[in-house]
Design a protein around this motif. Sequence first.
Motif, PDB file in Angstrom:
ATOM      1  N   THR A  16      41.335 -32.131  11.508  1.00  0.00           N
ATOM      2  CA  THR A  16      40.664 -30.807  10.740  1.00  0.00           C
ATOM      3  C   THR A  16      39.391 -30.751  11.615  1.00  0.00           C
ATOM      4  O   THR A  16      38.626 -31.776  11.733  1.00  0.00           O
ATOM      5  CB  THR A  16      40.329 -30.748   9.405  1.00  0.00           C
ATOM      6  OG1 THR A  16      41.580 -31.074   8.827  1.00  0.00           O
ATOM      7  CG2 THR A  16      39.416 -29.787   8.891  1.00  0.00           C
ATOM      8  N   PHE A  17      38.984 -29.553  12.198  1.00  0.00           N
ATOM      9  CA  PHE A  17      37.777 -29.374  12.655  1.00  0.00           C
ATOM     10  C   PHE A  17      36.881 -28.600  11.634  1.00  0.00           C
ATOM     11  O   PHE A  17      35.745 -29.107  11.289  1.00  0.00           O
ATOM     12  CB  PHE A  17      37.942 -28.267  13.626  1.00  0.00           C
ATOM     13  CG  PHE A  17      36.644 -27.863  14.321  1.00  0.00           C
ATOM     14  CD1 PHE A  17      36.037 -28.649  15.178  1.00  0.00           C
ATOM     15  CD2 PHE A  17      36.234 -26.340  14.183  1.00  0.00           C
ATOM     16  CE1 PHE A  17      34.840 -28.207  15.924  1.00  0.00           C
ATOM     17  CE2 PHE A  17      35.058 -26.102  14.817  1.00  0.00           C
ATOM     18  CZ  PHE A  17      34.140 -26.895  15.548  1.00  0.00           C
ATOM     19  N   VAL A  18      37.371 -27.631  10.988  1.00  0.00           N
ATOM     20  CA  VAL A  18      36.894 -27.124   9.725  1.00  0.00           C
ATOM     21  C   VAL A  18      37.840 -26.257   8.945  1.00  0.00           C
ATOM     22  O   VAL A  18      38.709 -25.500   9.255  1.00  0.00           O
ATOM     23  CB  VAL A  18      35.538 -26.402   9.961  1.00  0.00           C
ATOM     24  CG1 VAL A  18      35.965 -24.946  10.746  1.00  0.00           C
ATOM     25  CG2 VAL A  18      34.619 -25.963   8.743  1.00  0.00           C
ATOM     26  N   ASP A  19      37.553 -26.315   7.693  1.00  0.00           N
ATOM     27  CA  ASP A  19      38.454 -25.533   6.744  1.00  0.00           C
ATOM     28  C   ASP A  19      37.933 -24.510   5.885  1.00  0.00           C
ATOM     29  O   ASP A  19      36.956 -24.997   5.058  1.00  0.00           O
ATOM     30  CB  ASP A  19      39.081 -26.454   5.735  1.00  0.00           C
ATOM     31  CG  ASP A  19      40.372 -25.842   5.183  1.00  0.00           C
ATOM     32  OD1 ASP A  19      40.411 -24.746   5.062  1.00  0.00           O
ATOM     33  OD2 ASP A  19      41.095 -26.641   4.311  1.00  0.00           O
ATOM     34  N   LEU A  20      37.708 -23.400   6.236  1.00  0.00           N
ATOM     35  CA  LEU A  20      37.345 -22.296   5.421  1.00  0.00           C
ATOM     36  C   LEU A  20      38.049 -21.654   4.687  1.00  0.00           C
ATOM     37  O   LEU A  20      37.659 -20.395   3.910  1.00  0.00           O
ATOM     38  CB  LEU A  20      36.555 -21.092   6.675  1.00  0.00           C
ATOM     39  CG  LEU A  20      35.781 -21.875   7.754  1.00  0.00           C
ATOM     40  CD1 LEU A  20      35.541 -20.582   8.685  1.00  0.00           C
ATOM     41  CD2 LEU A  20      34.479 -22.475   7.464  1.00  0.00           C
ATOM     42  N   PHE A 212      29.958 -21.076  12.058  1.00  0.00           N
ATOM     43  CA  PHE A 212      31.172 -20.966  11.499  1.00  0.00           C
ATOM     44  C   PHE A 212      32.073 -19.339  11.444  1.00  0.00           C
ATOM     45  O   PHE A 212      33.203 -19.311  11.214  1.00  0.00           O
ATOM     46  CB  PHE A 212      31.173 -21.555   9.970  1.00  0.00           C
ATOM     47  CG  PHE A 212      30.349 -20.959   8.938  1.00  0.00           C
ATOM     48  CD1 PHE A 212      31.241 -19.769   8.284  1.00  0.00           C
ATOM     49  CD2 PHE A 212      29.367 -21.003   8.625  1.00  0.00           C
ATOM     50  CE1 PHE A 212      30.534 -19.082   7.066  1.00  0.00           C
ATOM     51  CE2 PHE A 212      28.687 -20.234   7.703  1.00  0.00           C
ATOM     52  CZ  PHE A 212      29.248 -19.289   7.026  1.00  0.00           C
ATOM     53  N   ASP A 213      31.011 -18.214  11.177  1.00  0.00           N
ATOM     54  CA  ASP A 213      31.547 -17.101  10.863  1.00  0.00           C
ATOM     55  C   ASP A 213      32.203 -16.494  12.201  1.00  0.00           C
ATOM     56  O   ASP A 213      32.851 -15.530  12.169  1.00  0.00           O
ATOM     57  CB  ASP A 213      30.453 -16.198  10.318  1.00  0.00           C
ATOM     58  CG  ASP A 213      29.201 -16.328  11.182  1.00  0.00           C
ATOM     59  OD1 ASP A 213      29.102 -17.076  12.175  1.00  0.00           O
ATOM     60  OD2 ASP A 213      28.406 -15.289  11.360  1.00  0.00           O
ATOM     61  N   ARG A 291      31.565 -29.973   9.657  1.00  0.00           N
ATOM     62  CA  ARG A 291      31.795 -29.433   8.525  1.00  0.00           C
ATOM     63  C   ARG A 291      30.772 -29.760   7.463  1.00  0.00           C
ATOM     64  O   ARG A 291      30.664 -28.580   6.513  1.00  0.00           O
ATOM     65  CB  ARG A 291      33.130 -30.223   8.140  1.00  0.00           C
ATOM     66  CG  ARG A 291      34.290 -29.941   8.926  1.00  0.00           C
ATOM     67  CD  ARG A 291      35.509 -30.506   8.257  1.00  0.00           C
ATOM     68  NE  ARG A 291      35.647 -32.125   8.137  1.00  0.00           N
ATOM     69  CZ  ARG A 291      36.241 -33.002   9.029  1.00  0.00           C
ATOM     70  NH1 ARG A 291      36.555 -32.317  10.484  1.00  0.00           N
ATOM     71  NH2 ARG A 291      36.012 -34.219   8.868  1.00  0.00           N
ATOM     72  N   GLU A 292      29.989 -30.668   7.262  1.00  0.00           N
ATOM     73  CA  GLU A 292      29.015 -30.724   6.526  1.00  0.00           C
ATOM     74  C   GLU A 292      27.748 -29.739   6.549  1.00  0.00           C
ATOM     75  O   GLU A 292      27.274 -29.238   5.599  1.00  0.00           O
ATOM     76  CB  GLU A 292      28.403 -32.232   6.611  1.00  0.00           C
ATOM     77  CG  GLU A 292      29.279 -33.500   6.172  1.00  0.00           C
ATOM     78  CD  GLU A 292      28.746 -34.869   6.556  1.00  0.00           C
ATOM     79  OE1 GLU A 292      27.730 -34.964   7.193  1.00  0.00           O
ATOM     80  OE2 GLU A 292      29.438 -35.907   6.382  1.00  0.00           O
ATOM     81  N   LYS A 293      27.556 -29.479   7.644  1.00  0.00           N
ATOM     82  CA  LYS A 293      26.586 -28.388   7.941  1.00  0.00           C
ATOM     83  C   LYS A 293      26.948 -27.004   7.586  1.00  0.00           C
ATOM     84  O   LYS A 293      26.185 -26.294   7.162  1.00  0.00           O
ATOM     85  CB  LYS A 293      26.044 -28.503   9.589  1.00  0.00           C
ATOM     86  CG  LYS A 293      25.280 -29.651   9.906  1.00  0.00           C
ATOM     87  CD  LYS A 293      25.119 -29.735  11.225  1.00  0.00           C
ATOM     88  CE  LYS A 293      24.456 -31.090  11.809  1.00  0.00           C
ATOM     89  NZ  LYS A 293      24.119 -31.035  13.197  1.00  0.00           N
ATOM     90  N   VAL A 294      28.218 -26.825   7.737  1.00  0.00           N
ATOM     91  CA  VAL A 294      28.994 -25.584   7.347  1.00  0.00           C
ATOM     92  C   VAL A 294      28.783 -25.426   5.715  1.00  0.00           C
ATOM     93  O   VAL A 294      28.408 -24.434   5.417  1.00  0.00           O
ATOM     94  CB  VAL A 294      30.400 -25.494   7.678  1.00  0.00           C
ATOM     95  CG1 VAL A 294      30.722 -24.038   7.101  1.00  0.00           C
ATOM     96  CG2 VAL A 294      30.453 -25.420   9.254  1.00  0.00           C
ATOM     97  N   ALA A 295      29.238 -26.517   5.100  1.00  0.00           N
ATOM     98  CA  ALA A 295      29.064 -26.483   3.447  1.00  0.00           C
ATOM     99  C   ALA A 295      27.608 -26.107   2.978  1.00  0.00           C
ATOM    100  O   ALA A 295      27.456 -25.416   2.076  1.00  0.00           O
ATOM    101  CB  ALA A 295      29.499 -27.796   3.152  1.00  0.00           C
ATOM    102  N   ALA A 296      26.539 -26.858   3.854  1.00  0.00           N
ATOM    103  CA  ALA A 296      25.117 -26.634   3.422  1.00  0.00           C
ATOM    104  C   ALA A 296      24.782 -25.075   3.643  1.00  0.00           C
ATOM    105  O   ALA A 296      23.779 -24.426   2.927  1.00  0.00           O
ATOM    106  CB  ALA A 296      24.342 -27.738   4.145  1.00  0.00           C
TER     107      ALA A 296
END
Length: 410
Positions: A16-20, A212-213, A291-296
């Motif tokens: 996984t790279f990122v899960d949106l 992420f957008d 991923r952690e930065k995206v969630a923040a």
Amino acid sequence: MARHRCRFCTEGLDETFVDLGLSPLANSFIPPEWADAAEPTYPLHALACRACGLVQLPQFEPAANIFDQYLYYSSYSESWLRHAEAYAAEMIARAKLGAESEVIEIASNDGYLLQYFQRAGIRALGVEPASGPAATAIAKGIQTRTCYFGRDTAIALRAEGRRPDLIVANNVLPHVPDINDFVAGLRILLPETGRVTLELPHLLHLIEGIQFDTIYHEHLSYFSLATLQTVFRAHALRVFDADELPTHGGSLRLHVCTEASSQQPSPALDGLQRREAAAGLDQPATWRGFREKVAAKREMIRDFLVTARRAGKTVLAYGAPAKGNTLLNYCGITRELIPFTVDRNPHKQGLLLPGTHLPVRDPTALVAARPDYVFILPWNLKDEIIAQLAEVRTWGGQFVAPAPDLTIVS
């Protein structure tokens, strides 16, 4: 265990790279009368290939379902037109193009770029699958083929005697389902003395800017320079130069030639390769940190909007770009937080955004509403938009840009 395979090298994808989460297609705008109809959503789960480094989304919809009736028209952005005009002038000088030269642009949209080559007396041909933008280009007098590009189209163009000195492919490779077919087509069409230039967002900036957008279903692939070099080498092509651009939050412009060309690699390539290696773009630890930065960042955006509403402040959005729909849907933004957005593109006005169902109105509606904050969804065009909406400051309104950090501009 891998359910999907890499669209370039066919290795199994299990990283996984990122899960949106689940999201509708970013450009599937909705007529108001369909507001209550069921809306399909798909996983916005980006995966990374351990073998070649390609970050990618699985394909859920055929390209024709997305692009045949595409609502994006490049010419509605003044800064993008200036970018295109400057590029044309630079390439005319750099590639020594003249009256005997030919330029072919793949994904030529509404003729936003080729018009500048044509004005300089250079033969131009566009290849554009979306019928609306293609018709607009043709109406401007720009010869355009309404079709997708790949091996078959390249063979047909070669059979017509096309020998382009320059092939342009701006912001198209990330959208291509079959990368190998597309790049093989470039090799077929490119003469030994010609060059291809490609512009596309850089994975390095996506990670560093927490962008992420910029991940949405139309953007199937997210490239590093290292991965791009691997892709081109597989098709007897070679990257010989790279320019770093500010467009789309940080892009690369690659200059590509045939493998046997005499073009020498530029020092810029070596510098970029070292920066990518230092950033660890192909490392699971880098993806985890992203991923952690995206969630923040999601929480930061929601906190701003909720706090503004509780304080009795109004927030309206500017723009209806694909990236904005990823942001709004991932962050769970409702019409209570942002009642509507505005956009200069008349093809989007009167429709609803996918997922959130924010209405898209003419920019005059924003001025009439006099919001406290204007939330800029196409943040890569922030300066252009703030200049267009200078009137907002007359009532004390402020602008909000969500990237690279959430910033309030008075």
